[in-house]
Design a protein around this motif. Structure first.
Motif, mmCIF file in Angstrom:
data_model
loop_
_atom_site.group_PDB
_atom_site.id
_atom_site.type_symbol
_atom_site.label_atom_id
_atom_site.label_comp_id
_atom_site.label_asym_id
_atom_site.label_seq_id
_atom_site.Cartn_x
_atom_site.Cartn_y
_atom_site.Cartn_z
ATOM 1 N N LEU A 146 2.956 9.770 15.180
ATOM 2 C CA LEU A 146 4.243 10.423 15.392
ATOM 3 C C LEU A 146 5.212 9.566 16.192
ATOM 4 C CD1 LEU A 146 3.666 14.226 16.110
ATOM 5 C CD2 LEU A 146 4.812 13.176 14.175
ATOM 6 N N GLN A 147 4.699 8.588 16.925
ATOM 7 C CA GLN A 147 5.598 7.708 17.661
ATOM 8 C C GLN A 147 6.570 6.989 16.724
ATOM 9 O OE1 GLN A 147 4.869 8.061 21.843
ATOM 10 N NE2 GLN A 147 6.402 6.885 20.734
ATOM 11 N N GLU A 148 6.159 6.757 15.475
ATOM 12 C CA GLU A 148 7.069 6.125 14.522
ATOM 13 C C GLU A 148 8.270 7.027 14.258
ATOM 14 O OE1 GLU A 148 8.263 2.798 12.591
ATOM 15 O OE2 GLU A 148 6.336 3.017 13.622
ATOM 16 N N GLY A 149 8.011 8.333 14.204
ATOM 17 C CA GLY A 149 9.096 9.284 13.981
ATOM 18 C C GLY A 149 9.969 9.506 15.201
ATOM 19 N N LEU A 150 9.505 9.032 16.349
ATOM 20 C CA LEU A 150 10.302 9.126 17.575
ATOM 21 C C LEU A 150 11.036 7.820 17.853
ATOM 22 C CD1 LEU A 150 11.198 10.481 20.226
ATOM 23 C CD2 LEU A 150 9.048 9.679 21.248
ATOM 24 N N ARG A 197 13.090 10.958 6.192
ATOM 25 C CA ARG A 197 12.372 12.056 5.534
ATOM 26 C C ARG A 197 11.177 11.513 4.751
ATOM 27 N NH1 ARG A 197 13.301 15.547 0.664
ATOM 28 N NH2 ARG A 197 15.117 14.268 0.142
ATOM 29 N N LEU A 198 11.368 10.381 4.096
ATOM 30 C CA LEU A 198 10.273 9.766 3.352
ATOM 31 C C LEU A 198 9.117 9.430 4.282
ATOM 32 C CD1 LEU A 198 9.381 8.560 0.579
ATOM 33 C CD2 LEU A 198 10.414 6.400 1.342
ATOM 34 N N GLN A 199 9.421 8.833 5.442
ATOM 35 C CA GLN A 199 8.372 8.486 6.390
ATOM 36 C C GLN A 199 7.669 9.723 6.935
ATOM 37 O OE1 GLN A 199 9.789 5.852 9.483
ATOM 38 N NE2 GLN A 199 9.615 4.055 8.161
ATOM 39 N N LYS A 200 8.420 10.776 7.186
ATOM 40 C CA LYS A 200 7.797 11.992 7.731
ATOM 41 C C LYS A 200 6.882 12.653 6.705
ATOM 42 C CE LYS A 200 11.414 12.868 11.122
ATOM 43 N NZ LYS A 200 12.380 11.813 10.764
ATOM 44 N N CYS A 201 7.213 12.525 5.414
ATOM 45 C CA CYS A 201 6.299 13.030 4.381
ATOM 46 C C CYS A 201 4.984 12.251 4.424
ATOM 47 C CB CYS A 201 6.938 12.916 3.005
ATOM 48 S SG CYS A 201 8.293 14.084 2.714
#
Length: 316
Positions: free
Chosen positions: A25-29, A163-167
């Motif tokens: 999740l750090q990537e999404g932060l 959004r692609l990465q979060k999927c």
């Protein structure tokens, strides 16, 4: 001005700690396409905006940037909760903080082979401003060209990539806490895609041929489907206490997602969810404010208030 309501923008589901999910999740932060990037990019674009006739576009960008502040808070807190706890540690607040490792116990052993060791060494089981491999977040990520069309195109690409990465993040873990937060951000990324796509349409840009949004079929994820069924992908909030936002002039009409919904910018903010504070972590030597420290805090506050009263008069 910005105001903070002490609620999370979305509820954080309960599940067991999962340091590996926290690290992903750090990537999404703090990654190149993460929430810290979107927050800073949109706020800088809105601060640097020029041209009073384009106020509706400034308000749209600023409203989304303000929402991104709450997304940083949401995903950062989720990371912290996923790290919160050390298996095998049973210390209590009554124990001295130097006791958890006594007798050779290793309450933080999970740190050496699960995720990012800096979550434990540096962050005391908390989120860090880094990506999933520990690279610090960089201000060089921020794109602010001063050209409205270029900025909107770049913002649309940013939301689509995020959004692609979060999927992909969703499919890396089955932790309910992680998936709940990821799903909310997937749907809100789609709402922001719709906002920037609609803004480009009003400027005569045929974004569908120049920058087609990737189809992720995220609706197959049950948590995402529930939010999409509520129409959350077609709402945009103003976060404007003065009711002066003109973003609704742009965020209206049929959704660019072609899902049969109508865009709605009538709400100031979402309902929110209760905010709680994580417990102390004695094995991290992070006990919070002990009695002596609280006494010092109260004494310092009293001195500062006395100084304010002497300078400006007693406040009502």
């Amino acid at each position: 001005m910005y105001f903070h309501l002490q609620e999370f923008i979305n509820d954080i589901a309960q599940d067991e700690p999962d340091p590996a999910a926290a690290n992903a999740l750090q990537e999404g932060l703090g990654g190149q396409f993460g929430e810290m990037r979107t927050m800073m990019q949109y706020l800088f674009q809105s601060m640097n905006f020029r041209g009073p006739s384009g106020k509706a576009y400034k308000d749209l960008i600023q409203g989304i940037g303000t929402e991104e502040i709450s997304h940083v808070e949401l995903i950062g807190t989720t990371i912290s909760r996923l790290l919160d706890g050390s298996p095998g540690y049973h210390g209590t607040p009554a124990d001295p903080v130097d006791q958890p490792g006594a007798g050779g116990a290793t309450p933080l052993s999970i740190a050496v082979d699960h995720g990012n060791i800096h979550h434990y060494l540096v962050g005391a089981q908390g989120a860090l401003p880094v990506d999933s491999v520990g690279n610090p977040w960089s201000g060089s990520y921020v794109y602010n060209s001063g050209n409205l069309v270029l900025d909107l195109l770049y913002n649309l690409m940013l939301e689509s990539t995020g959004r692609l990465q979060k999927c992909r993040l969703y499919e890396m873990t089955d932790n309910k806490m992680a998936r709940g937060t990821i799903s909310y951000l997937i749907v809100r990324d789609q709402a922001h895609e719709n906002a920037y796509a609609k803004a480009l349409e009003t400027l005569g840009v045929n974004w569908r041929t120049s920058l087609p949004i990737p189809k992720t079929n995220a609706e197959q994820f049950p948590e995402v489907k529930r939010l999409v069924d509520l129409g959350l992908q077609s709402k945009q909030y103003s976060f404007d206490l003065g009711n002066q936002s003109e973003a609704g002039k742009i965020f209206q009409g049929a959704s660019p997602s072609n899902d049969g919904t109508q865009l709605d910018a009538s709400e100031q903010a979402p309902a929110g969810a209760p905010m709680t504070i994580s417990p102390e972590r004695l094995e991290e030597f992070s006990p919070g404010a002990d009695a002596d420290l609280r006494e010092l805090i109260e004494a310092t506050a009293a001195m500062e208030m006395a100084d304010i009263d002497a300078t400006f008069g007693r406040m009502a």
